[in-house]
Design an enzyme around this catalytic site. Structure first.
Site, short mmCIF file in Angstrom:
data_model
loop_
_atom_site.label_atom_id
_atom_site.label_comp_id
_atom_site.label_asym_id
_atom_site.label_seq_id
_atom_site.Cartn_x
_atom_site.Cartn_y
_atom_site.Cartn_z
N HIS A 105 -12.93 -24.95 -32.72
CA HIS A 105 -13.80 -26.33 -33.04
C HIS A 105 -14.77 -26.46 -31.89
O HIS A 105 -15.52 -27.10 -32.10
CB HIS A 105 -12.67 -27.26 -32.82
CG HIS A 105 -11.75 -27.58 -33.77
ND1 HIS A 105 -11.86 -28.51 -34.89
CD2 HIS A 105 -10.65 -26.82 -34.26
CE1 HIS A 105 -10.90 -28.32 -35.77
NE2 HIS A 105 -10.36 -27.57 -35.32
N ASP A 138 -21.88 -28.72 -27.80
CA ASP A 138 -21.12 -29.21 -28.79
C ASP A 138 -20.83 -28.32 -29.98
O ASP A 138 -21.76 -28.00 -30.61
CB ASP A 138 -21.43 -30.68 -29.34
CG ASP A 138 -20.26 -31.60 -29.39
OD1 ASP A 138 -19.05 -31.22 -29.38
OD2 ASP A 138 -20.57 -32.91 -29.23
#
Ligand code: ADQ
Length: 463
Positions: free
Chosen positions: A158, A366
């Site tokens: 992720h 991110d």
């Protein structure tokens, strides 16, 4: 007959609870379809518990069996607070300066992965398909293989995959990367992540690229591809109709009838670029005085990983910066920054997003960033707000119609916010339409469908 799906993640969500959010709901749907098992840490830390041991609890939730494991305090400290959050999280977000390399952390990480594998293997059926999530569990497939598991195992990361020379700073990087080859499929968030993986395995592990997304090294073959994660757009738009969401929007509109609201929603994490965001807002007020007594930043930052020093530091820095901006520019009837150190109830989020004229999603790094996608899904298509998005979020690869910024460049970010605040309706609508189409097309259901199809199709690693 379809295979049973087994999801493994550090923390598990109860798919029946709304608070669980889009990812838990999507995984819960997938698990319910074929009947499934969700395995992870229970969240319980047993003081003085034996290393490498933990009680397993089984609890049915609809058609899904939830299997959770307690961890002893030494294991938790080394595996979770130590290796996962003081080594892998900072390094994978390019923050070598914040990494704390400690041999004990790595040993604990391996020990807990071995424990997970041992407990999980007793629950597995021969034709199960196993989907492992995130950086806490990189060596899990290798540990399962060592116990003789031959099932298909896929892994989804992720968070970002760092460039090879950043990865190479981790003392055990070769072991970590080697253990990825025990999977049949590696899913990454973006093409940039895949490029980093490919460069690492080619230069550091002498891997051979066989076919487009197949890599062969250490006597194993693995497929690595980008599967950009999305949100459940319908679920989120339904949430926007809840009384809590509507009340949130209306309260904000009545409290700030003459203000332009800028919204930030993040976990309080150094990867999210929060100090830079506050500095850019400060610059906006300094350089574009028409925003004084008008532009108001509502920043919600959920406390996470409290007790890890770098998180305490960032909290203090943010409190200082918001106090400084409010002291310098605040009026009796106007506070430029409302900084809220709390989790907002998920049902209130769409209302907050919709009250915003601009969303500031400006991480320094991110994996994806789902807040960007949620903001777009929550807007009124006839009068939408503008997304200011960091080019260093995985989401920037798809969301080209946002105003993309370099969050390290404070002046340019302030300029982009100014442009967002002044953007004419026609341009806002046009950009929003393009963004919403993309968010719908690449939703969380497509993400998990494509990942599971690719896992079914992956050529089996020689056992
Ligand atoms: P996170 O770093 O947690 O996730 P993100 O994707 O932005 O980051 O958020 C996940 C969820 O948390 C969103 O649904 C958001 O609404 C919610 N959330 C965040 N802050 C909140 C707040 N203050 N109050 C209430 N809810 C809040 C990791 C990676 C990301 C990746 C996701 C999914 O770091 O890059 O997008 O996993 O793969």
């Amino acid at each position: 007959m379809t295979s049973r799906l087994v999801v493994v993640s550090n923390r598990i969500g109860d798919p029946r609870k709304v608070a669980a959010g889009g990812l838990a709901v999507a995984l819960g749907d997938a698990l319910s379809e074929s009947g499934g098992l969700w395995f992870g840490w229970s969240g319980k830390v047993v003081a003085g518990g034996a290393r490498g041991e933990g009680d397993l609890h089984l609890q049915p939730s609809g058609k899904v069996m939830l299997a959770t494991l307690d961890l002893g305090s030494d294991d938790h400290a080394a595996y979770y607070a130590g290796y996962s959050n003081r080594v892998l999280w900072p390094v994978f977000h390019y923050r070598l300066d914040l990494a704390q390399f400690d041999d004990g952390y790595f040993e604990g990480y391996q020990r807990v992965n071995r424990l997970f594998a041992r407990k999980l293997s007793t629950l597995l059926k021969p034709d199960d398909v196993i989907w492992v999530h995130d950086y806490h569990l990189i060596p899990l497939a290798a540990e399962l293989r060592a116990l003789g598991c031959r099932q298909r195992i896929g892994f989804f990361l992720h968070i970002p995959m760092p460039p090879p020379l950043v990865m190479a700073a981790i003392p055990a990087h070769d072991m970590l990367m080697r253990s990825l080859f025990a999977y049949d499929l590696i899913g990454l968030q973006s093409e940039a992540d895949v490029a980093h993986f490919a460069r690492y395995v080619e230069t550091e592990a002498g891997a051979e690229r066989v076919g487009g997304d197949q890599y062969r090294a250490f006597g194993q073959q693995v497929c690595a591809r980008a599967f950009p994660i999305g949100i459940d757009v319908d679920e989120f738009q339904d949430l926007a109709q809840t009384p809590e969401s509507i009340e949130t929007r209306e309260t904000l509109r009545s409290q700030y009838p003459l203000r332009q609201l800028l919204i930030g929603v993040d976990r309080l994490d150094y990867s999210k670029g929060l100090p830079q965001r506050l500095r850019a807002f400060h610059r906006l007020l300094a350089d574009y005085p028409e925003n004084r007594n008008s532009a108001t930043l509502i920043q919600v930052a959920t406390p996470t990983r409290e007790g890890v020093e770098s998180y305490e530091d960032i909290r203090r820095e943010l409190e200082g910066l918001s106090g400084q901006i409010n002291g310098e520019y605040g009026e009796l009837d106007w506070m430029p920054v409302r900084y809220i150190h709390r989790t907002l109830a998920r049902r209130r989020l769409p209302g907050l997003y919709r009250a915003g004229r601009v969303a500031l999603v400006t991480p320094l790094r991110d994996g994806m960033n789902l807040v960007a996608k949620e903001f777009v899904a929550a807007q009124d298509p006839a009068d939408p707000g503008v997304l200011v998005l960091s080019r260093f979020a995985g989401a920037a690869e798809q969301m080209r119609a946002a105003l993309l910024v370099n969050p390290y460049d404070i002046g340019a970010t302030a300029g982009a916010v100014q442009r967002a605040l002044r953007m004419p309706l026609s341009e806002r609508v046009e950009r929003h339409q393009a963004l919403l189409t993309g968010v719908r097309e690449h939703d969380v259901h497509r993400w998990r469908r494509e990942f599971l199809q690719a896992l079914q199709a992956a050529e089996r690693a020689p056992g």
